[in-house]
Design a protein around this motif. Structure first.
Motif, mmCIF file in Angstrom:
data_model
loop_
_atom_site.group_PDB
_atom_site.id
_atom_site.type_symbol
_atom_site.label_atom_id
_atom_site.label_comp_id
_atom_site.label_asym_id
_atom_site.label_seq_id
_atom_site.Cartn_x
_atom_site.Cartn_y
_atom_site.Cartn_z
ATOM 1 N N THR A 278 7.496 -51.142 -10.392
ATOM 2 C CA THR A 278 6.875 -50.284 -9.467
ATOM 3 C C THR A 278 5.698 -49.535 -9.868
ATOM 4 O O THR A 278 4.917 -49.137 -9.055
ATOM 5 C CB THR A 278 8.307 -49.224 -8.902
ATOM 6 N N PHE A 279 5.924 -48.981 -11.325
ATOM 7 C CA PHE A 279 4.715 -48.102 -11.833
ATOM 8 C C PHE A 279 3.566 -49.356 -11.754
ATOM 9 O O PHE A 279 2.483 -48.892 -11.359
ATOM 10 C CB PHE A 279 4.971 -47.798 -13.094
ATOM 11 N N ALA A 280 3.638 -50.430 -12.533
ATOM 12 C CA ALA A 280 2.557 -51.288 -12.463
ATOM 13 C C ALA A 280 2.016 -51.533 -10.962
ATOM 14 O O ALA A 280 0.672 -51.807 -10.894
ATOM 15 C CB ALA A 280 2.803 -52.558 -13.235
ATOM 16 N N SER A 281 2.907 -51.948 -10.130
ATOM 17 C CA SER A 281 2.377 -52.397 -8.812
ATOM 18 C C SER A 281 1.674 -51.175 -8.140
ATOM 19 O O SER A 281 0.313 -51.514 -7.477
ATOM 20 C CB SER A 281 3.513 -52.836 -7.993
ATOM 21 N N PHE A 283 -0.122 -48.830 -9.575
ATOM 22 C CA PHE A 283 -1.005 -48.649 -10.419
ATOM 23 C C PHE A 283 -2.043 -49.385 -10.041
ATOM 24 O O PHE A 283 -3.319 -49.146 -9.774
ATOM 25 C CB PHE A 283 -0.871 -48.845 -12.029
ATOM 26 N N VAL A 284 -1.830 -50.645 -9.815
ATOM 27 C CA VAL A 284 -2.856 -51.659 -9.350
ATOM 28 C C VAL A 284 -3.212 -51.475 -7.893
ATOM 29 O O VAL A 284 -4.475 -51.500 -7.631
ATOM 30 C CB VAL A 284 -2.493 -52.894 -9.460
ATOM 31 N N MET A 285 -2.361 -51.104 -7.021
ATOM 32 C CA MET A 285 -2.630 -50.986 -5.498
ATOM 33 C C MET A 285 -3.479 -49.633 -5.465
ATOM 34 O O MET A 285 -4.185 -49.606 -4.529
ATOM 35 C CB MET A 285 -1.265 -50.764 -4.751
ATOM 36 N N ASN A 286 -3.518 -48.552 -6.243
ATOM 37 C CA ASN A 286 -4.315 -47.575 -6.292
ATOM 38 C C ASN A 286 -5.645 -47.805 -6.840
ATOM 39 O O ASN A 286 -6.375 -46.877 -7.099
ATOM 40 C CB ASN A 286 -3.430 -46.316 -6.603
ATOM 41 N N GLY A 287 -6.096 -48.843 -7.318
ATOM 42 C CA GLY A 287 -7.268 -49.261 -7.699
ATOM 43 C C GLY A 287 -7.374 -49.189 -9.203
ATOM 44 O O GLY A 287 -8.419 -48.994 -10.050
ATOM 45 N N GLY A 288 -6.123 -48.891 -10.093
ATOM 46 C CA GLY A 288 -6.227 -49.124 -11.621
ATOM 47 C C GLY A 288 -6.670 -50.164 -12.300
ATOM 48 O O GLY A 288 -6.659 -51.309 -11.645
ATOM 49 N N ASN A 289 -7.412 -50.021 -13.485
ATOM 50 C CA ASN A 289 -7.918 -51.362 -13.912
ATOM 51 C C ASN A 289 -6.832 -52.056 -14.563
ATOM 52 O O ASN A 289 -6.007 -51.417 -15.395
ATOM 53 C CB ASN A 289 -8.958 -50.537 -14.928
ATOM 54 N N HIS A 310 -2.713 -59.618 -7.698
ATOM 55 C CA HIS A 310 -2.827 -59.868 -6.486
ATOM 56 C C HIS A 310 -2.683 -58.530 -5.673
ATOM 57 O O HIS A 310 -2.823 -58.791 -4.406
ATOM 58 C CB HIS A 310 -1.823 -60.962 -6.168
ATOM 59 N N LEU A 311 -2.157 -57.474 -6.255
ATOM 60 C CA LEU A 311 -1.879 -56.375 -5.500
ATOM 61 C C LEU A 311 -3.090 -55.555 -5.488
ATOM 62 O O LEU A 311 -3.298 -54.691 -4.781
ATOM 63 C CB LEU A 311 -0.673 -55.505 -6.036
ATOM 64 N N ALA A 312 -4.176 -55.776 -6.268
ATOM 65 C CA ALA A 312 -5.463 -54.901 -6.119
ATOM 66 C C ALA A 312 -6.174 -55.244 -4.682
ATOM 67 O O ALA A 312 -5.894 -55.982 -3.947
ATOM 68 C CB ALA A 312 -6.226 -55.543 -7.216
ATOM 69 N N ASP A 314 -8.897 -55.426 -3.647
ATOM 70 C CA ASP A 314 -9.955 -56.121 -3.518
ATOM 71 C C ASP A 314 -9.659 -57.636 -3.990
ATOM 72 O O ASP A 314 -10.521 -58.514 -4.132
ATOM 73 C CB ASP A 314 -11.286 -55.852 -4.142
ATOM 74 N N HIS A 315 -8.447 -57.776 -4.359
ATOM 75 C CA HIS A 315 -8.138 -59.231 -4.729
ATOM 76 C C HIS A 315 -8.393 -60.371 -3.892
ATOM 77 O O HIS A 315 -7.965 -60.376 -2.768
ATOM 78 C CB HIS A 315 -6.489 -59.031 -5.049
ATOM 79 N N LEU A 316 -9.340 -61.251 -4.147
ATOM 80 C CA LEU A 316 -9.491 -62.525 -3.656
ATOM 81 C C LEU A 316 -10.221 -62.234 -2.375
ATOM 82 O O LEU A 316 -10.081 -63.113 -1.384
ATOM 83 C CB LEU A 316 -8.264 -63.326 -3.449
ATOM 84 N N GLN A 317 -10.870 -61.081 -1.952
ATOM 85 C CA GLN A 317 -11.484 -60.841 -0.802
ATOM 86 C C GLN A 317 -12.709 -61.710 -0.603
ATOM 87 O O GLN A 317 -13.124 -61.935 0.651
ATOM 88 C CB GLN A 317 -11.950 -59.419 -0.786
ATOM 89 N N ASP A 318 -12.950 -62.444 -1.582
ATOM 90 C CA ASP A 318 -14.225 -63.304 -1.402
ATOM 91 C C ASP A 318 -13.821 -64.402 -0.668
ATOM 92 O O ASP A 318 -14.758 -65.287 -0.279
ATOM 93 C CB ASP A 318 -14.650 -63.824 -2.954
ATOM 94 N N ALA A 319 -12.480 -64.683 -0.682
ATOM 95 C CA ALA A 319 -12.050 -65.772 0.189
ATOM 96 C C ALA A 319 -12.285 -65.739 1.829
ATOM 97 O O ALA A 319 -12.548 -66.670 2.490
ATOM 98 C CB ALA A 319 -10.528 -66.280 0.108
ATOM 99 N N LEU A 320 -12.495 -64.528 1.985
ATOM 100 C CA LEU A 320 -12.833 -64.037 3.553
ATOM 101 C C LEU A 320 -14.265 -64.095 3.569
ATOM 102 O O LEU A 320 -14.721 -64.619 4.682
ATOM 103 C CB LEU A 320 -12.350 -62.637 3.835
ATOM 104 N N ARG A 321 -14.968 -63.671 2.700
ATOM 105 C CA ARG A 321 -16.381 -63.452 2.746
ATOM 106 C C ARG A 321 -17.217 -64.856 2.586
ATOM 107 O O ARG A 321 -18.080 -64.760 3.452
ATOM 108 C CB ARG A 321 -16.903 -62.465 1.826
ATOM 109 N N PHE A 322 -16.607 -65.659 1.555
ATOM 110 C CA PHE A 322 -17.419 -66.869 1.355
ATOM 111 C C PHE A 322 -16.692 -68.213 1.698
ATOM 112 O O PHE A 322 -17.346 -69.158 1.623
ATOM 113 C CB PHE A 322 -17.723 -66.874 -0.095
#
Length: 338
Positions: A278-281, A283-289, A310-312, A314-322
């Motif tokens: 839960t902490f790690a998830s 952390f990533v969802m809130n934009g942590g490095n 995968h919880l970030a 912007d994760h794999l958002q390039d799949a939509l853009r490109f």
């Protein structure tokens, strides 16, 4: 006599390369006997004191004993691993270690799977047994290659890491406060949620390791000291808890029971680890490095931390853009009537 066939079909070598240096040995095939004779003659010329090393006839349990003596004390789980290895050796029939083959181990593993063994457990056993051979080879206790080096671990289906929602966190702590008799469970759980610590790491904290806005974990899985920042309010609560109730007790079982009572769905095998996830998830969802998260969690490999990538946002958002399809409406236009 140098090489002579015996009545039982085997081949006996009786060779004296230099005066007073005589070697005798029996082999199944003539080729083996010839190689031995040639080796003796060559080695003695270079080193008159040379003599062939006797075969290593130690059984698997003997090697495990030797591994335990030389290496197990360096591991946090050395004794437990020793017991597991002894059980594994028994299941394999305790063969002469040098004669163990990958095929024999694969047969054991196949039978274990049919009997309902967990594939992850079997992979752990393979890794532990490989380590026995590797360590003893590195230390010079055996002079032959790891017989299990070419046995591949079973491919496992990657499990989704479960994490708690805000509502579930409130539900969990409500259950702890209402049903738990030990005061330590809530505080240890709070530390795990706030720092991403494993339950055992948080449970082993002492007052001296909670100060200056940091909690310091020293009994970590990777045996590395790790310090994680906490806010002043939590630090004060932890110190006050130690003053009122003393050091944390072993309360994992109590947490497991409360988690079951709370009816929060958690995958099998994750239990208290859901707090760390839960902490790690979050952390990533809130934009942590992700590299910072690796240091906080104490992962030795970035691959372990990347399970949360995968919880970030912007994760794999390039799949939509490109991707090749930009206009999905073309798929849903009305077909012209006939």
């Amino acid at each position: 006599m140098a090489i002579e066939q015996q009545p039982d079909g085997r081949w006996k070598v009786d060779v004296e390369p230099i005066k007073g240096k005589r070697f005798r040995k029996t082999f199944k095939t003539k080729a083996e006997a010839q190689r031995f004779e040639a080796t003796c003659r060559t080695k003695v010329i270079d080193a008159p004191a040379w003599s062939p090393k006797p075969k290593d006839r130690r059984r698997l349990t003997d090697l495990i004993d030797r591994w335990a003596t030389l290496h197990a004390h360096t591991l946090t789980d050395g004794e437990a691993r020793r017991r597991l290895l002894d059980s594994l050796a028994k299941a394999l029939g305790n063969p002469v270690a040098i004669k163990l083959t990958g095929n024999e181990y694969a047969e054991y593993r196949t039978n274990a799977i049919k009997a309902g063994a967990n594939p992850k457990t079997l992979n752990n056993r393979l890794g532990y047994l490989r380590s026995v051979f590797n360590v003893l080879y590195q230390l010079g206790d055996i002079d032959y290659a790891n017989p299990l080096a070419r046995v591949r671990p079973l491919r496992l289906q990657e499990k989704e890491l479960s994490y708690l929602t805000s509502e579930q966190i409130s539900q969990l702590f409500q259950a702890i406060h209402e049903r738990c008799r030990t005061p330590h469970v809530a505080m240890v759980a709070a530390i795990c949620l706030a720092t991403g610590a494993r339950w055992g790491e948080a449970q082993a904290l002492t007052p001296g390791r909670v100060r200056g806005g940091l909690v310091t974990f020293i009994n970590t899985k990777g045996k590395r000291v790790r310090a994680v920042p906490i806010d002043a309010t939590l630090e004060a609560r932890i110190q006050n808890h130690f003053k009122r109730h003393g050091l944390f007790s072993n309360c994992l079982n109590s947490f497991d029971k409360i988690l079951g009572v709370s009816k929060i769905p958690v995958p099998a095998g994750q239990s208290s680890h859901v707090l760390r996830h839960t902490f790690a998830s979050r952390f990533v969802m809130n934009g942590g490095n992700i590299l910072t998260l690796q240091k906080i969690l104490g992962h030795t490999s970035l691959a372990m931390t990347m399970r949360y990538a995968h919880l970030a946002p912007d994760h794999l958002q390039d799949a939509l853009r490109f991707g090749p399809i930009a206009d999905f409406e073309q798929f849903f236009r009305e077909w012209p009537s006939a």
